[in-house]
Every structure is written in structure tokens, then in C-alpha cells.
Design a protein around this motif. Structure first.
Motif, PDB file in Angstrom:
ATOM      1  N   UNK A 123     -18.749   1.440  -2.519  1.00 41.49           N
ATOM      2  CA  UNK A 123     -18.720   1.532  -3.982  1.00 41.49           C
ATOM      3  C   UNK A 123     -19.559   2.675  -4.548  1.00 41.49           C
ATOM      4  N   UNK A 124     -20.488   3.224  -3.763  1.00 45.87           N
ATOM      5  CA  UNK A 124     -21.240   4.386  -4.227  1.00 45.87           C
ATOM      6  C   UNK A 124     -20.357   5.621  -4.319  1.00 45.87           C
ATOM      7  N   UNK A 125     -19.229   5.583  -3.622  1.00 44.29           N
ATOM      8  CA  UNK A 125     -18.362   6.752  -3.523  1.00 44.29           C
ATOM      9  C   UNK A 125     -17.083   6.613  -4.327  1.00 44.29           C
ATOM     10  N   UNK A 126     -16.515   5.429  -4.376  1.00 46.91           N
ATOM     11  CA  UNK A 126     -15.244   5.252  -5.066  1.00 46.91           C
ATOM     12  C   UNK A 126     -15.124   3.815  -5.565  1.00 46.91           C
ATOM     13  N   UNK A 127     -14.098   3.579  -6.377  1.00 46.09           N
ATOM     14  CA  UNK A 127     -13.943   2.280  -7.013  1.00 46.09           C
ATOM     15  C   UNK A 127     -13.094   1.288  -6.250  1.00 46.09           C
ATOM     16  N   UNK A 128     -12.791   1.562  -4.982  1.00 48.32           N
ATOM     17  CA  UNK A 128     -11.968   0.630  -4.210  1.00 48.32           C
ATOM     18  C   UNK A 128     -12.707  -0.680  -3.969  1.00 48.32           C
ATOM     19  N   UNK A 129     -11.934  -1.724  -3.765  1.00 50.61           N
ATOM     20  CA  UNK A 129     -12.492  -3.028  -3.407  1.00 50.61           C
ATOM     21  C   UNK A 129     -12.765  -3.023  -1.901  1.00 50.61           C
ATOM     22  N   UNK A 130     -14.031  -2.924  -1.471  1.00 57.41           N
ATOM     23  CA  UNK A 130     -14.309  -2.779  -0.035  1.00 57.41           C
ATOM     24  C   UNK A 130     -13.956  -4.020   0.770  1.00 57.41           C
ATOM     25  N   UNK A 135     -11.796  -0.988   8.655  1.00 58.72           N
ATOM     26  CA  UNK A 135     -12.478   0.263   8.948  1.00 58.72           C
ATOM     27  C   UNK A 135     -11.608   1.483   8.747  1.00 58.72           C
ATOM     28  N   UNK A 136     -10.376   1.435   9.225  1.00 53.92           N
ATOM     29  CA  UNK A 136      -9.486   2.588   9.084  1.00 53.92           C
ATOM     30  C   UNK A 136      -9.154   2.838   7.616  1.00 53.92           C
ATOM     31  N   UNK A 137      -8.956   1.782   6.866  1.00 53.08           N
ATOM     32  CA  UNK A 137      -8.644   1.949   5.441  1.00 53.08           C
ATOM     33  C   UNK A 137      -9.839   2.506   4.674  1.00 53.08           C
ATOM     34  N   UNK A 138     -11.043   2.115   5.072  1.00 53.52           N
ATOM     35  CA  UNK A 138     -12.223   2.690   4.431  1.00 53.52           C
ATOM     36  C   UNK A 138     -12.356   4.169   4.754  1.00 53.52           C
ATOM     37  N   UNK A 139     -12.066   4.547   5.994  1.00 55.78           N
ATOM     38  CA  UNK A 139     -12.106   5.962   6.352  1.00 55.78           C
ATOM     39  C   UNK A 139     -11.116   6.760   5.509  1.00 55.78           C
ATOM     40  N   UNK A 140      -9.934   6.207   5.309  1.00 54.78           N
ATOM     41  CA  UNK A 140      -8.946   6.880   4.467  1.00 54.78           C
ATOM     42  C   UNK A 140      -9.443   6.986   3.026  1.00 54.78           C
ATOM     43  N   UNK A 141     -10.044   5.913   2.518  1.00 57.69           N
ATOM     44  CA  UNK A 141     -10.572   5.937   1.150  1.00 57.69           C
ATOM     45  C   UNK A 141     -11.648   7.001   0.996  1.00 57.69           C
ATOM     46  N   UNK A 142     -12.478   7.161   2.013  1.00 57.23           N
ATOM     47  CA  UNK A 142     -13.549   8.164   1.948  1.00 57.23           C
ATOM     48  C   UNK A 142     -12.956   9.567   1.910  1.00 57.23           C
ATOM     49  N   UNK A 143     -11.984   9.847   2.774  1.00 51.12           N
ATOM     50  CA  UNK A 143     -11.368  11.174   2.789  1.00 51.12           C
ATOM     51  C   UNK A 143     -10.692  11.462   1.452  1.00 51.12           C
ATOM     52  N   UNK A 144      -9.995  10.488   0.898  1.00 47.81           N
ATOM     53  CA  UNK A 144      -9.351  10.685  -0.402  1.00 47.81           C
ATOM     54  C   UNK A 144     -10.378  10.932  -1.494  1.00 47.81           C
ATOM     55  N   UNK A 145     -11.500  10.213  -1.447  1.00 50.30           N
ATOM     56  CA  UNK A 145     -12.542  10.391  -2.448  1.00 50.30           C
ATOM     57  C   UNK A 145     -13.216  11.744  -2.317  1.00 50.30           C
TER      58      UNK A 145
END
Length: 320
Positions: A123-130, A135-145
Motif C-alpha cells: 500500500x505504500x506504493x499503490x492502491x491495490x488490495x494486497x 506473490x506473482x500478482x504483487x510483483x506485477x502490481x509493483x512493475x505497473x506502479x
């Protein structure tokens, strides 16, 4: 010293300052602006677009006025004072180093198998629901952010700094911050945040295209970046995040987009670079951060060159 040179030296110094110092843990100017904007919202809020327009005008106009007063105060001072003000404003409004640090911290937690720590930091990086992500979906969210915030937190500010100097830097950061605060489609802000969201789309347009172009030039797969940008950017719900995320996806050979969750709301977005891209892996976070930094310096060069050429053209026109 000419204004274009003041911007060139000041913006470069500000980016170097951000690279060395990052954002302060306390007392950040953007956080102070956020508190002021929240106070204005508490006073003005109604479920009404006109109130939202007033909120946006007061906050963005106030930020620009602060910048204009600062620029006026140093106008007759030595060039070093004007450069220092530009450097301080640039450092205050860009956030590339903190973006990279946060992304790599999440990547480190995922690499260590500590998914819960990664969920705490996301949540410090993006508004997704963690809680809805593995793990793979979080990695994708980080790259997109990383891709989107390279435009929002760095390149867009440089573009408007080149156009409007210190007032342009502060006004762009105000617009982007307001969009994050009230520009989303929550019941409270659907009407009240309309003006902030639309102004952010307009203000972010040139920076997003410059970010996408720089990703094409700096990325390891230029043809892939161009192909993904042309094929997939328009399918993204954001007119500015689309070109940026698509060009990053193509440049890095990744598949971005798809299903995601925001605050209990599930969105099914188009897949970016789906034809040739592979799923995001944890190691791709570091690759995205490196590309973000390369994009930042290319964008600075483009902004400085454009302002210098514009100043030279004005000079020739004045002598004609």
C-alpha cells in the motif's frame, strides 16, 4: 543567466538531490500540501461538481502562487539563488528514488518468500488490495506502479517545470496529489473529485507520452515497446497510464494488466503485451526500476533541450 540555463542546472541538481536523499521521513512539502488540501475539502465538500472545481482551483492555484512568489523573490538575486530554488522545488516534487526503494523493498521481501511483509509494504506504493494478491500478482502490481509513477512522480513534473519553471513544478505536483486524494471513483468523490481527475488527465498527457517514448529508447526491446504501445495502450482505462505501462511491458518483454482489485472492487483490465510478453517475475522489479531511472534522465535531457531550443528561437525572433 538565461531562464533555460537556470532550469537546466536547477532541475539536474534537484534530481541528483533526490537520487542521494530521497524523500524525508517527516516534513515533506507534498505531505504539507496534502494536509492543506484535506482541510479545504473538509470546509468545501458537497456532493457537487462545482464545489470540486473550486477545491481544485484553490489548491492548484495556491501551489502555483507559492511558486510564483518564490520565483519573484529571487528574480533579482544572483543566478545561484534562482538555481537553488529550482533545485529545491524539483527535489520536493519528484519521487523517483523513493519509488525505486519501495519497489525494491517489496521485491526483496518476495524474493525471500516473505509474502506477508510484501503485503504490508504494497500500500505504500499503490492502491491495490494486497490481501487479494499472491506473490506473482504483487510483483506485477509493483512493475505497473513503477511504470505509471515514473510518469506521475517524475517525468510529468519535469515537463511542466520546463514549461512554467518553479510554478509549473509545484502546480503539477498539486494536480497529481489532488487526483490521488479525491480523483478516484468513490461515492464521496465521484462528483466532487471530477475536476481534479480531469485536470490530472490533461496535465499528465505530455509527460506520459514522453515517458513512453523514453522507455522505447532506453528499454532492451525497442520494437516490442513500440508494438505494445500502439496495440494496447488505448485499451487501458487511463489515457496516460496506458501508453506508459504498455511501453514498459513491451520494452521489458512482460505481460501486464489483467484482473486487479482496488478496495474490494474488482476490475478486469485489458492485457498489455499479451501476445509476446511473459508473466512478471520478482527479478523484473529491479529491471523496471533501472528502466525508470534511465527514462528519468532521458526525459530531463529532452526537457532541457526543448526549453533551450525555445529560448534560442525566441532570441532569433527578437533580433529579426
Amino acid at each position: 543567466m538565461r531562464a533555460d540555463r537556470v532550469f537546466a542546472y536547477g532541475a539536474t541538481a534537484g534530481l541528483i538531490g533526490d537520487r542521494i536523499l530521497g524523500d524525508p521521513r517527516r516534513g515533506h512539502p507534498v505531505a504539507a500540501f496534502g494536509r492543506a488540501a484535506a482541510a479545504v475539502e473538509r470546509t468545501l465538500w458537497r456532493d457537487d461538481r462545482a464545489r470540486g472545481v473550486l477545491h481544485t482551483a484553490l489548491c492548484v492555484g495556491g501551489a502555483a502562487a507559492v511558486g510564483a512568489l518564490g520565483a519573484r523573490a529571487v528574480r533579482s538575486r544572483p543566478a545561484a539563488a534562482r538555481i537553488a530554488l529550482t533545485a529545491a522545488a524539483t527535489w520536493a516534487v519528484v519521487g523517483g528514488t523513493s519509488l525505486g526503494r519501495e519497489a525494491r523493498a517489496i521485491g526483496g521481501a518476495l524474493a525471500a518468500g516473505d509474502v506477508e511483509v510484501a503485503r504490508e509494504r504494497l500500500p505504500h506504493l499503490c492502491g491495490r488490495d494486497p490481501q487479494a494478491l499472491d506473490g506473482q500478482q504483487m510483483a506485477r502490481a509493483v512493475v505497473e506502479s513503477v511504470a505509471e509513477n515514473t510518469s506521475d512522480a517524475v517525468v510529468g513534473a519535469l515537463v511542466w517545470g520546463a514549461v512554467g519553471g518553479v510554478p509549473g513544478l509545484l502546480a503539477f505536483r498539486a494536480v497529481n496529489t489532488l487526483d490521488a486524494m479525491v480523483g478516484h471513483r468513490s461515492p464521496r468523490h465521484l462528483r466532487y473529485g471530477w475536476a481534479s481527475a480531469r485536470l490530472d488527465d490533461l496535465a499528465g498527457w505530455p509527460g506520459a507520452r514522453l515517458t513512453a517514448l523514453a522507455a522505447v529508447l532506453a528499454g532492451p526491446d525497442r520494437r516490442g515497446a513500440v508494438r505494445a504501445w500502439r496495440a494496447d495502450a488505448a485499451a487501458h482505462p487511463s489515457p496516460n497510464a496506458g501508453p506508459v505501462e504498455a511501453s514498459f511491458a513491451g520494452a521489458l518483454g512482460l505481460r501486464l494488466g489483467g484482473t486487479l482489485a482496488y478496495g474490494g472492487r474488482v476490475e478486469h483490465r485489458a492485457v498489455l503485451n499479451g501476445g509476446t510478453g511473459r508473466p512478471v517475475e520478482v527479478g523484473d522489479i529491479d529491471r523496471a526500476v533501472r528502466l525508470s531511472r534511465q527514462v528519468t534522465w532521458l526525459a530531463l535531457g529532452a526537457c532541457v533541450a526543448t526549453r533551450t531550443l525555445a529560448a534560442a528561437a525566441r532570441g532569433r525572433g527578437g533580433r529579426a
